[in-house]
Design a protein around this motif. Structure first.
Motif, mmCIF file in Angstrom:
data_model
loop_
_atom_site.group_PDB
_atom_site.id
_atom_site.type_symbol
_atom_site.label_atom_id
_atom_site.label_comp_id
_atom_site.label_asym_id
_atom_site.label_seq_id
_atom_site.Cartn_x
_atom_site.Cartn_y
_atom_site.Cartn_z
ATOM 1 N N ARG A 136 8.221 3.860 2.343
ATOM 2 C CA ARG A 136 8.965 5.058 2.895
ATOM 3 C C ARG A 136 9.439 5.992 1.942
ATOM 4 O O ARG A 136 9.855 5.586 0.810
ATOM 5 C CB ARG A 136 10.204 4.742 3.802
ATOM 6 C CG ARG A 136 9.694 3.953 4.979
ATOM 7 C CD ARG A 136 10.894 2.979 5.645
ATOM 8 N NE ARG A 136 10.580 2.619 7.270
ATOM 9 C CZ ARG A 136 11.436 1.925 7.856
ATOM 10 N NH1 ARG A 136 12.899 1.894 7.373
ATOM 11 N NH2 ARG A 136 11.088 1.238 8.869
ATOM 12 N N GLU A 137 9.401 7.215 2.171
ATOM 13 C CA GLU A 137 10.186 8.371 1.417
ATOM 14 C C GLU A 137 11.720 8.364 1.794
ATOM 15 O O GLU A 137 12.013 8.236 2.756
ATOM 16 C CB GLU A 137 9.479 9.714 1.860
ATOM 17 C CG GLU A 137 8.030 9.688 1.466
ATOM 18 C CD GLU A 137 7.918 9.951 -0.138
ATOM 19 O OE1 GLU A 137 8.816 10.082 -0.784
ATOM 20 O OE2 GLU A 137 6.884 9.503 -0.672
ATOM 21 N N TRP A 172 0.837 -1.319 -0.169
ATOM 22 C CA TRP A 172 0.164 0.060 -0.063
ATOM 23 C C TRP A 172 0.923 1.142 0.051
ATOM 24 O O TRP A 172 2.061 1.359 0.401
ATOM 25 C CB TRP A 172 -0.605 0.142 1.318
ATOM 26 C CG TRP A 172 -2.035 -1.165 1.133
ATOM 27 C CD1 TRP A 172 -1.602 -2.201 1.970
ATOM 28 C CD2 TRP A 172 -3.096 -1.317 0.570
ATOM 29 N NE1 TRP A 172 -2.875 -3.125 1.740
ATOM 30 C CE2 TRP A 172 -3.455 -2.567 0.977
ATOM 31 C CE3 TRP A 172 -4.095 -0.377 -0.360
ATOM 32 C CZ2 TRP A 172 -4.868 -2.949 0.184
ATOM 33 C CZ3 TRP A 172 -4.996 -0.743 -0.951
ATOM 34 C CH2 TRP A 172 -5.508 -1.976 -0.375
ATOM 35 N N ASP A 211 1.000 3.796 1.861
ATOM 36 C CA ASP A 211 1.708 4.411 2.973
ATOM 37 C C ASP A 211 2.670 3.266 3.665
ATOM 38 O O ASP A 211 3.265 3.596 4.848
ATOM 39 C CB ASP A 211 0.420 4.521 4.021
ATOM 40 C CG ASP A 211 -0.406 3.356 4.412
ATOM 41 O OD1 ASP A 211 -0.096 2.302 3.822
ATOM 42 O OD2 ASP A 211 -1.112 3.442 5.051
ATOM 43 N N GLU A 212 2.854 2.159 2.737
ATOM 44 C CA GLU A 212 4.030 1.146 3.312
ATOM 45 C C GLU A 212 5.186 1.399 2.901
ATOM 46 O O GLU A 212 6.295 0.871 3.043
ATOM 47 C CB GLU A 212 3.199 -0.319 3.064
ATOM 48 C CG GLU A 212 2.085 -0.568 3.892
ATOM 49 C CD GLU A 212 1.810 -2.193 3.547
ATOM 50 O OE1 GLU A 212 1.697 -2.898 4.439
ATOM 51 O OE2 GLU A 212 1.553 -2.462 2.569
#
Length: 269
Positions: free
Chosen positions: A169-170, A164, A166-167
Motif C-alpha cells: 500500500r502507498e 508483489w 500491487d500488494e
C-alpha cells in the motif's frame, strides 16, 4: 527440518538442484478453545450452506464469485495450470542488494544442495557475495507463482519471498505533507539520545516476554493440579522432481554469458 519442495535453481544454462526448507518456526504456545462450563474442546465443522451436510476436506473445491456468478475451480483445474507444473526456481535478474525494499520481504526459506557435488551451489553463493548482488527469482509453490529474493546467509542460500508491487500500500498521510520546522538544537538532542541507545544488534538478547509468562502460568497450573484429563477435555482423537546434475559447469557458464551478450547486442541494434 522437513523438505517442503524439491527442484532446481536455474540461471542461464546453469542448473543447481536444491531442496527447500522453511527457515522459521512459530514459538507461540499452542492454545485450544474449550467450553468454559466443562472444559470440553470446541471443534469447527465445514458445513455446506445449500444442503446443510458436514463436508470432508477432500470433497472441498475452490470458487470465485464474479458479478453474482460462482465459478468452481476443481483440484484438477488448478493442477492443470502451467505454472503449477514447474519445478524450477528461475533467476530473472541480479540486482544491487540495497535496491530490495525491506517492506516487500516476506517468508524466508533455506536452500540445500541436492546433488552429488555442491560446486554449482557454492559458485552461485560466492558470486552473490563478491558482487554484492541479490538474485530476483520466480517459482511456484503451493499453487502460487511467487517472486523472491535469493541472497546469502553464512554458507547458506536463502530464498525470501517478496510481496508483489500491487500488494504494498502507498502511505498517504496528509500530516506528513505539512512544513514542519526542526531546530538545530532539537536535532542535536535527538541525535544525542540515539547515541545513548546505540549498540550492536544481537537477536539472542531479546525474548518474547508474553510467551515466557504464558508458559510460567501453564506450569503453575499444572503444579497446582488445576488441569483436566486430556481424554475428558478433547475426547478421543480421531504422503519429486528428479534433480538434474550440471554436466559441465564451466561450459554452461560460458554459453550463458555468450547468449546474454548476443541478446544485449540484438536489443542495442
Amino acid at each position: 527440518m522437513r523438505t517442503i519442495w524439491k527442484g532446481a535453481l536455474t540461471f542461464g544454462l546453469v542448473n543447481v538442484p536444491v531442496k527447500v526448507y522453511s527457515a522459521t518456526e512459530d514459538h507461540d504456545v499452542s492454545l485450544h478453545q474449550v467450553h468454559e462450563k466443562d472444559g470440553g474442546r470446541i471443534r469447527y465443522q465445514r458445513t455446506c450452506e445449500v444442503c446443510g451436510e458436514t463436508v470432508a476436506f477432500a470433497d472441498i473445491d475452490k470458487a470465485y464469485v464474479d458479478e453474482g456468478q460462482t465459478v468452481v475451480l476443481t483440484k484438477d483445474d488448478l493442477a492443470a495450470l502451467p505454472a503449477e507444473k514447474s519445478r524450477e526456481i528461475d533467476v530473472v535478474e541480479f540486482v544491487p542488494s540495497d535496491q530490495v525494499d525491506l517492506l516487500t520481504l516476506d517468508k524466508p526459506y533455506y536452500l540445500e544442495p541436492d546433488s552429488k557435488s555442491p560446486k554449482a551451489y557454492v559458485l552461485l553463493r560466492k558470486t552473490l557475495e563478491q558482487t554484492d548482488r541479490t538474485a530476483i527469482v520466480r517459482f511456484t509453490l503451493r499453487q502460487k507463482t511467487r517472486l523472491a529474493a535469493l541472497r546469502v546467509r553464512g554458507k547458506v542460500l536463502v530464498l525470501q519471498t517478496l510481496l508483489w508491487a500491487d500488494e504494498v500500500r502507498e502511505a498517504e498521510f496528509p500530516a506528513l505533507d505539512e512544513d514542519v520546522r526542526i531546530s538545530k538544537k532539537e536535532l542535536e538532542l535527538s541525535a544525542s539520545l540515539v547515541e545513548s541507545y546505540s549498540s550492536d544488534f544481537d537477536a539472542e538478547e531479546f525474548v518474547d516476554e508474553y510467551q515466557k509468562e504464558l508458559r510460567t502460568l501453564i506450569e503453575a497450573k499444572i503444579e497446582a493440579g488445576d488441569t483436566f484429563d486430556v481424554s475428558d477435555t478433547f475426547g478421543e482423537k480421531d504422503a519429486d522432481a528428479k534433480s538434474g546434475e550440471v554436466i559441465d559447469l564451466m561450459e554452461a557458464l560460458r554459453a550463458s554469458v555468450a547468449k546474454s551478450k548476443e541478446q544485449r547486442a540484438k536489443n542495442a541494434g
